[in-house]
Every structure is written in C-alpha cells, then in structure tokens.
Write a protein that holds these residues in place. Structure first.
Motif, mmCIF file in Angstrom:
data_model
loop_
_atom_site.group_PDB
_atom_site.id
_atom_site.type_symbol
_atom_site.label_atom_id
_atom_site.label_comp_id
_atom_site.label_asym_id
_atom_site.label_seq_id
_atom_site.Cartn_x
_atom_site.Cartn_y
_atom_site.Cartn_z
ATOM 1 N N PHE A 235 0.967 -1.269 -0.102
ATOM 2 C CA PHE A 235 -0.068 0.163 0.222
ATOM 3 C C PHE A 235 1.027 1.310 0.073
ATOM 4 C CE2 PHE A 235 -3.183 -2.856 1.333
ATOM 5 C CZ PHE A 235 -4.384 -2.191 0.936
ATOM 6 N N LYS A 236 0.245 2.467 -0.546
ATOM 7 C CA LYS A 236 0.838 3.550 -0.616
ATOM 8 C C LYS A 236 -0.483 4.503 -0.298
ATOM 9 C CE LYS A 236 4.939 3.780 -3.309
ATOM 10 N NZ LYS A 236 5.533 4.506 -4.633
ATOM 11 N N ILE A 237 -0.228 5.461 0.680
ATOM 12 C CA ILE A 237 -1.159 6.436 1.103
ATOM 13 C C ILE A 237 -0.588 7.937 0.847
ATOM 14 C CG2 ILE A 237 -2.580 4.933 2.765
ATOM 15 C CD1 ILE A 237 -0.959 6.784 4.971
ATOM 16 N N GLY A 238 -1.377 8.947 0.584
ATOM 17 C CA GLY A 238 -0.845 10.170 0.212
ATOM 18 C C GLY A 238 -2.024 11.141 0.349
ATOM 19 N N LEU A 239 -1.481 12.492 -0.002
ATOM 20 C CA LEU A 239 -2.060 13.412 0.062
ATOM 21 C C LEU A 239 -2.112 14.220 -1.239
ATOM 22 C CD1 LEU A 239 -1.614 15.211 3.416
ATOM 23 C CD2 LEU A 239 -3.626 13.828 2.856
ATOM 24 N N ASN A 240 -3.375 14.711 -1.938
ATOM 25 C CA ASN A 240 -3.112 15.242 -3.344
ATOM 26 C C ASN A 240 -4.098 16.827 -3.371
ATOM 27 O OD1 ASN A 240 -5.373 13.122 -3.675
ATOM 28 N ND2 ASN A 240 -5.937 14.679 -4.609
#
Length: 213
Positions: A25-30
C-alpha cells in the motif's frame, strides 16, 4: 452530520486501513486545480473559471508496476455569471459579475500502470461525483423559474491520466499528473424551457505526495 465531516471520516478510514496493511500500500495527499467544461447541448453555458481540489490517495499494488488507485477528493468547480442591465430605452446601463460554486465529493477508481524503471505512469477507470452543495455570490437576486437549471446530484464517467513520479527517498515520492474526467451521463443543467442533455468534462493538474507503509 455535515458533508465535510463525512469526507474527513472517509479519509481517516483510508489512512487507518493502509497503516494496518503491508508495504503493498501507499497512502498520500493530493491537491490540484481543475478547469471544467460541459458538452451535449448548444445551449450549454461554458463560462467557467479555474477551481481546485484536495483529498487523500490510496494505492494498492497488484504487481510491481500495476496498482489499483483511488482518491477521495473535495472538488470545487466555479462558473462565471454576468448580469447585464438595460434601461427602458434598451440602452445598457451596467454589468455585474457573480460566481456560481459547485462543491463535489469526487471518487475515481483507477488502474495505474508504471512503465518499468521509468518515472512515468498512466491510469484510467471510472469516476463518481456527488454534488453536495451549490451556492452563488452574495448580491445575486435574479430569479426566473423558466431559466432555472436543474443540476443532478450524481455524475459518472471515465477518468484518464498521465503523470510522473519524483522519488524523494525509499518510501516517499511526489507525483505530478494531468487527468481528464469525461462525464458519460446527463447531469441536467440545461434551462427548463430548452430540451437537450448536458455532460461534464474537467481537465485537472494534480500534485500528490505518497508514503509507502
């Protein structure tokens, strides 16, 4: 419960789910900007301004180069409205400009492919928009029931994007993406006394930060 609270709870759920997972998994903000457009009717009003979006990202890697990607975004689209005033001699006496603001929850579900060891990727898949609020600049007093546009709350279509990854370290990277959301269903928004369908379109420039977990 306010709609913005629902968005924050959903983002929190995505983050907690990813934090309990493996490094697939990768999580993030955009965050980014959008430029909307509509099509399908000769009476479509296309005087839009640049809006913006912000939200959270979740990538689940199926293979080393193929992943399933979704966003939960707050998206703001802005339409310009101008009123022109005339006197009883049909002479123009003035103008006023207003903004009509549409606020959406935007959820794309994309299949993303990264080209080998290169930094480039493409993605595509369906998107879902939920219109939860429409407002207009203060001072706008025009009301004509024959000209009121019926805007549907739900929009659905195909989202296609191309972008690049900028690696910061082993776990962190930035993404820059150009994306086009092409609406496939009639969303209304054509004045009541006119027949015709209207479909949406939005070109987006999105900057993201991803964290491998």
């Amino acid at each position: 419960m306010k709609k913005t609270n629902i968005l924050l709870i959903t983002i929190g759920f995505m983050c907690s789910m990813a934090l309990t997972a493996q490094n697939d998994f990768k999580i993030g903000l955009n965050a980014g900007i959008n430029y909307p457009h509509v099509r399908g009717s000769e009476y479509a009003y296309n005087n839009f301004k640049v809006g913006y979006l912000l939200g959270a990202t979740l990538d689940y890697y199926l293979t080393e180069n193929l992943s399933l990607k979704t966003n939960i975004n707050y998206e703001r689209k802005v339409k310009k409205i101008q009123l022109i005033y005339f006197d009883n001699q049909a002479q123009q006496t003035g103008k006023e400009n207003f903004n009509q603001i549409h606020e959406y929850i935007n959820i794309p579900v994309l299949l993303k492919y990264e080209f080998g060891s290169s930094k480039f990727f493409v993605n595509g898949g369906p998107f879902f928009n939920y219109l939860f609020n429409t407002k207009i600049s203060s001072g706008y007093a025009y009301d004509d029931s024959d000209s009121v546009s019926e805007q549907k709350d739900f929009d659905f279509g195909l989202s296609l994007g191309i972008g690049t990854n900028i690696s910061l370290n082993e776990n962190n990277d930035l993404t820059i993406e150009v994306r086009n959301d092409l609406g496939l269903i009639d969303t209304g928004n054509v004045p009541k006394h006119l027949d015709g369908t209207l479909k949406t379109n939005a070109i987006k420039l999105i900057l993201g930060w991803n964290l491998g977990v």
